[in-house]
Design an enzyme around this catalytic site. Structure first.
Site, short mmCIF file in Angstrom:
data_model
loop_
_atom_site.label_atom_id
_atom_site.label_comp_id
_atom_site.label_asym_id
_atom_site.label_seq_id
_atom_site.Cartn_x
_atom_site.Cartn_y
_atom_site.Cartn_z
N HIS A 166 0.83 -1.22 0.00
CA HIS A 166 0.00 0.00 0.00
C HIS A 166 0.86 1.26 0.00
O HIS A 166 0.40 2.33 0.41
CB HIS A 166 -0.91 0.09 1.26
CG HIS A 166 -2.01 -0.91 1.33
ND1 HIS A 166 -2.42 -1.45 2.53
CD2 HIS A 166 -2.80 -1.44 0.37
CE1 HIS A 166 -3.43 -2.30 2.31
NE2 HIS A 166 -3.67 -2.30 1.01
N GLU A 184 -4.62 6.34 -5.29
CA GLU A 184 -3.41 5.67 -5.77
C GLU A 184 -3.23 5.86 -7.27
O GLU A 184 -2.11 5.99 -7.76
CB GLU A 184 -3.50 4.17 -5.43
CG GLU A 184 -3.35 3.91 -3.95
CD GLU A 184 -3.92 2.56 -3.52
OE1 GLU A 184 -5.15 2.45 -3.41
OE2 GLU A 184 -3.14 1.63 -3.31
#
Ligand code: ADP
Length: 406
Positions: A187, A391
Site C-alpha cells: 500500500h 493511488e
C-alpha cells in the site's frame, strides 16, 4: 501546435490483478479523470467490462475467457473507438502500471525496459499472486501499444527507507541474505499519497521533522509511520498478511499456530495459506460471509456477539499500533485515516483512538461523524485527519515525472 501539445497529456493507469484489469485515463493537464473502468472475471469464462467515459457509463460483455492481453485489447477498443478519448493514439503520453512487489531493487518508480521486466519476473517468488498479472499487463501494453513509454510504480517502494531494525525479522540472518526474507510493506503508493496530502493541508510540505501515522483501512489494512517524506515503519511484512486485522486476512498471529494447523488439523500448507489470507480477519471472526466492515458493524449493532468481538479486535489492534508508531517516531503530529473503512467509518476511527488522549489524540465527535477532513478537537495536540486516497492519481503523477526525465 498548442492543440497538439494539449492532446498528448493523457496518462493511462493500469492495475492488472489476477482476475481483473482496472484502468483510469487521466488528462494530466488538470489531473482530470477522462475514463475509468474495469474488466472483471479475467481468465474465467464470461468477461464483463464496465467503464465510464466523460460521465457516460457503458458495459460490454462476452461468454469467452479472456487472458490479460485480450482484456486490455477490449479496454483499448473502447478507448480508441470513434469519438473515444484515445481515438487519436497520439493523445497518450504514457502508461503507468501498479506493480505490487519491487523487492529491494526499486525505491522509486521506474521506466519499463527489459531489465525492469526481468526484475518484476524475478520477484514472482515473493509475490506469486500479484506480480505475474502485473507483468502480463505490462507485456500486453507493449504489444498492443508499441512505442508508448511505460512506467512501473511499486507498492513496496515507499517503504524502502525503513531501516534494518524495523525490517529485519529475528530469524537466522542468512534467510534475509539468501532469500530476501524481510519486511517489505505494501500500500506504499497510498501511504505516500495521503502523507503528501496531509503535509500540504498542514502547511508543512517538505518539512523533514513532520511525524505522521497513516492508516490505510480498506479490505486490506496497513499502517505506516512516516517522518517527513520518509517511511520509518509499516505493518505489512514479507507479504500483505502481517499487521492489522483485515477483511479476510488474519494480520499478526503467533507463527506456531501454523504448526498446530498442519500437525493437529492435518492441513496442507496451501490450506493454511488460504485460511489465513481468505477465511480469517473480519470474515473469520465475525462469520459474516463478505468480510465487509459495513455488514459486520450492522450485525454487531443488531447484537451479534461474534461481530462485536470482530470490531473490538480490529479497533484494539489499530489502537495498539498507533501507540507503537507514536513511540517509534518519538512523538506524533498527525494521524491520517484513509481507504474504505478509514474514510467512511466514524465508529472505527472513534474506537481506534479511544483512550489515546495521553498521546495528544482527541477526536471531535461531530467532526468525526461528519467525515470532515480534520476530525480532531481544537485542543488535540495531534491533528487527526480523513484523507481520500488516490493511488491511481499518484501513479499517473509518477508516470509523468519519470517520462519527463527520461
Ligand atoms: P479495497 O481495499 O478493496 O480498495 P476499499 O478501500 O474500498 O477496498 O475498502 C473496502 C472496505 O471499506 C469494506 O470493508 C467496506 O465495508 C468498507 N466501508 C466502505 N464504506 C464504509 C462505511 N460507511 N462504514 C464502514 N465501512 C465501510
Amino acid at each position: 501546435m498548442e492543440m497538439a501539445e494539449a492532446e498528448t497529456r493523457h496518462v493511462l493507469v493500469i492495475n492488472a490483478g489476477s482476475s481483473s484489469v482496472k484502468f483510469v485515463l487521466f488528462d494530466m493537464g488538470g489531473e482530470e479523470v477522462i475514463a475509468k473502468g474495469q474488466v472483471e472475471r479475467v481468465t474465467l469464462p464470461g468477461w464483463k467490462l464496465d467503464f465510464t467515459v466523460r460521465g457516460n457509463k457503458k458495459t460490454v460483455e462476452g461468454p469467452e475467457a479472456l487472458n490479460h492481453k485480450q482484456a486490455l485489447q477490449k479496454v483499448f477498443e473502447c478507448l480508441r473507438a470513434d469519438g473515444g478519448p484515445l481515438q487519436n493514439p497520439g493523445a497518450l503520453l504514457a502508461i503507468g502500471h501498479r506493480v505490487v512487489h519491487g523487492g529491494e531493487k526499486f525505491s522509486s518508480p521506474a521506466l519499463i525496459n527489459d531489465e525492469v521486466k526481468k526484475s518484476v519476473r524475478d520477484l514472482f517468488l515473493l509475490a506469486p499472486l500479484h506480480n505475474p498479472p502485473n507483468y502480463e499487463g505490462i507485456v500486453a501494453c507493449e504489444e498492443l501499444l508499441p512505442g508508448i513509454p511505460q512506467v512501473a510504480v511499486f507498492d513496496t517502494a515507499f517503504h524502502q527507507t525503513i531501516s534494518k531494525r524495523a525490517f529485519l525479522y529475528a530469524l537466522p540472518f542468512e534467510l534475509y541474505e539468501s532469500d530476501g526474507i524481510r519486511r517489505y510493506g505494501f500500500h506504499g503508493t497510498s501511504h505516500r499519497y495521503v502523507a503528501q496530502e496531509a503535509a500540504r493541508v498542514l502547511g508543512r510540505e517538505g518539512d523533514p521533522s513532520l511525524k505522521l501515522i497513516t492508516c490505510h483501512l480498506g479490505n486490506g489494512c496497513s499502517m505506516a509511520a512516516v517522518r517527513g517524506k520518509t517511511c520509518a515503519d509499516t505493518t505489512m511484512g514479507l507479504t500483505p498478511l502481517e499487521g492489522l486485522m483485515m477483511g479476510t486476512r488474519s494480520g499478526d498471529i503467533d507463527p506456531a499456530i501454523v504448526f498446530h494447523l498442519i500437525r493437529e488439523k492435518n492441513m496442507a500448507p496451501d490450506e493454511v495459506d488460504e485460511l489465513l489470507n481468505k477465511k480469517s480477519g473480519l470474515f473469520g471472526l465475525a462469520g459474516i460471509s463478505s468480510g465487509d466492515m459495513r455488514d459486520v458493524i450492522e450485525a454487531a449493532d443488531a447484537g451479534n456477539e461474534r461481530a462485536q468481538h470482530a470490531v473490538q479486535v480490529y479497533t484494539y489492534r489499530l489502537k495498539k499500533y498507533i501507540g507503537a508508531y507514536a513511540a517509534s517516531l518519538n512523538g506524533l503530529d498527525a494521524l491520517v485515516f484513509t481507504a474504505g473503512v478509514g474514510e467512511n467509518s466514524a465508529r472505527i476511527r472513534h474506537e481506534g483512538c479511544r483512550g489515546l488522549e495521553h498521546l495528544g489524540i482527541v477526536i471531535d465527535r461531530q467532526r468525526n461523524e461528519a467525515n470532515e477532513q480534520i476530525i480532531s478537537a481544537d485542543r488535540s495536540r495531534v491533528t487527526v485527519m480523513v484523507i481520500h486516497t488516490n493511488e491511481e492519481l499518484m501513479i499517473a503523477r509518477d508516470t509523468v515525472a519519470v517520462v519527463s526525465i527520461n
